[in-house]
Enzyme design. Structure first.
Site, short mmCIF file in Angstrom:
data_model
loop_
_atom_site.label_atom_id
_atom_site.label_comp_id
_atom_site.label_asym_id
_atom_site.label_seq_id
_atom_site.Cartn_x
_atom_site.Cartn_y
_atom_site.Cartn_z
N GLU A 1 0.44 5.71 -46.13
CA GLU A 1 2.18 5.01 -45.89
C GLU A 1 2.30 5.50 -44.20
OE1 GLU A 1 3.93 3.51 -48.11
OE2 GLU A 1 2.53 3.36 -49.56
N ASN B 1 9.25 14.39 -41.59
CA ASN B 1 11.07 13.80 -41.93
C ASN B 1 11.17 13.49 -43.37
OD1 ASN B 1 9.04 11.82 -42.58
ND2 ASN B 1 10.52 10.00 -42.67
N CYS C 1 11.48 6.56 -43.40
CA CYS C 1 10.25 5.06 -43.07
C CYS C 1 11.35 4.24 -43.39
CB CYS C 1 9.38 5.31 -43.45
SG CYS C 1 8.63 6.74 -44.84
N GLU D 1 2.59 5.92 -54.11
CA GLU D 1 2.64 7.04 -55.17
C GLU D 1 3.43 7.15 -55.89
OE1 GLU D 1 2.10 9.75 -51.33
OE2 GLU D 1 2.53 8.33 -49.90
#
Ligand code: ADP
Length: 479
Positions: free
Chosen positions: A246, A148, A280, A458
């Site tokens: 994640e 994505n 997300c 991150e």
């Protein structure tokens, strides 16, 4: 045909090649991409392991220069790389270009980080002893990414790996190898020594799994589904290695009676539907208090009716296609289950015909849903949002937190009291006030909690937590 990169050499792919097809136009084949065999993944890991000691000791300026050079090229090529990205993934060209620009910013940030790596000196409790805390590279990292954000996510894993002195075996998503390949090619030309960055394209079950199974891998950073994340975590636990995961979200956007209506509707439509809802951090549950509910739904419908769904590269397109046939089927299934469970399809959800054949789906708004429905429990990952009506702030907060996920959570309100309470009590890694749940800065930590995340954050300076290990040295100067 685009090859893999193993030990500094471009290799055609022991398991053949796979096509990359444009989801806006199924007759448009972007290119073919080499598929690594299991033996080639082993070679890539061996190359990364051999390169690791040298790269760990490399001069920080060398690492800085590679990242800065690559950042400059990516920034200068925003248009052509943005086109490639939108062509293979389906987000609009405006969004594709923005993602490329973001990748350049991330590389620039980590170029700077190479020269900002500092340790600490502590006073010892023992006379004469010195205590130093330093960080060392984690070693060989396996990086596994989703489709994505096909350039930004690889950039925010590869850049810190390189900056902090790790070597990399990178496996991009099957659906979007093009942007990943371009990023690797640019970094390679920017001057990385052989073996520091290896690209192995191919299916998760072959290439990804081989990375997980190899004891020479010191850490795995993964972004993707919860189901695959569990496999990654289990493999890392078995190998006693570090992981950074994640995963999904079921992100709530709370809209209170005192919210500014335009701000709330704009945040909801942007957060839920831009990027075709395939983020997300997408706002998939709109949790709305009673007195603003009907005005809010109407304002969203007004905005949605002005958006055009179509080919990602056309200038009048606001929302591109869904990325794949499987993704479209999942979206349609979620929609039909939501309606069967009592949800009301207030807008969209149909498949418009366009001049090209693609996976087009109009943004769908489903009202009259309740928290127990599947649409409010499972990640949808598409242009679909549900509305849950609640009495008051307390019920809104409880509903927002009634999910196993915890990536991003938003609130629209003009009340400082509720904004402050929500920031404190939302069970999410990121909280947004009067902003969409999606859309973050490149230098700030990114990540979730609960089932959305495992391991350190991150991006930004926090990336060091995963890519480096801490060493504490005690020194007693000899007499
Ligand atoms: P999505 O539903 O977004 O495709 P996945 O979790 O399936 O999410 O995919 C994310 C990444 O994980 C992709 O690069 C995919 O190829 C990879 N992957 C899938 N299965 C495995 C596996 N068994 N081992 C390692 N990586 C995998």
């Amino acid at each position: 045909m685009k090859p893999n990169l193993i030990d500094g050499a471009w290799r055609p792919g022991g398991a053949g090649a796979a096509p990359n097809v444009n989801p806006s136009d199924l007759s448009d084949r972007v290119d073919d991409y080499a598929q690594a065999s299991a033996a080639e993944v082993d070679e890539a890991i061996a190359a990364a392991a051999a390169a690791a000691p040298g790269w760990a000791r490399s001069d920080p300026l060398t690492r800085h220069d590679v990242l800065a050079k690559a950042a400059a090229e990516i920034a200068a090529r925003e248009e052509d790389l943005g086109r490639l990205l939108s062509r293979e993934e389906g987000k609009t060209l405006r969004e594709g270009r923005a993602e490329v620009a973001r990748a350049a910013q991330i590389l620039s940030f980590f170029a700077g980080e190479t020269l900002r790596q500092a340790g600490q000196i502590l006073p010892s409790t023992r006379p004469g002893v010195g205590v130093e805390i330093t960080r060392e590279p984690l070693g060989v990292v396996g990086l596994i990414t989703p489709w994505n954000f096909p350039m930004a996510i690889p950039a925010w894993k590869i850049a810190p790996a390189i900056a902090f002195g790790c070597t990399v075996v990178f496996k991009p998503a099957e659906l979007t190898p093009g942007s990943a390949w371009a990023l690797v090619e640019i970094l390679h030309r920017a001057g990385l020594p052989p073996g520091v960055l290896n690209l192995a394209m191919g299916p998760g079950a072959v290439v990804g799994q081989r990375i997980l199974d190899d004891p020479r891998i010191d850490g795995v950073s993964f972004t993707g589904s919860l189901a695959t994340g569990r496999r990654v975590a289990a493999a890392c636990a078995g190998a006693m290695r570090r992981c950074q995961l994640e995963m999904g979200g079921k992100n709530p956007l709370v809209v209170l009676d005192d919210a500014d209506l335009d701000t709330a509707a704009a945040a909801a439509v942007d957060g839920a539907f831009f990027g075709t809802g395939q983020r997300c951090t997408a706002s998939s549950r709109l949790i709305v208090t009673e007195r603003i509910h009907s005005r809010f739904v109407e304002a969203c419908v007004q905005r949605l009716s002005r958006l055009r769904v179509g080919h990602a590269l056309h200038s009048d397109t606001d929302i591109g296609p869904v990325a794949s046939e499987a993704q479209l089927a999942q979206n349609l299934d979620h929609l039909s289950v939501a309606r069967a469970e009592g949800g009301v399809l207030r807008f969209g959800g149909d498949q418009p015909r366009r001049e090209t054949e693609g996976y087009f789906l109009t943004p769908a708004l489903i009202t009259d849903t309740h928290p127990g429905m599947r649409i409010n429990r499972e990640e949808t990952f598409g242009p679909i949002a549900s509305v849950i009506r609640v009495r008051d702030y307390d019920e809104a907060l409880a509903t927002a937190n009634a999910t196993r996920f915890g990536l991003s959570a938003g609130i629209c309100t003009s009340s400082l009291k509720y904004a402050a309470d929500f920031k404190r009590n939302a069970e999410a890694g990121m909280v947004m006030v009067n902003l969409p749940t999606a859309g973050v800065d490149p230098h700030a930590p990114f990540g979730g909690r609960k089932a959305s995340n495992l391991g350190p954050r991150e991006q930004g300076g926090h990336a060091a937590e995963f890519f480096t290990v801490v060493k504490t040295s005690y020194t007693m100067p000899s007499a």
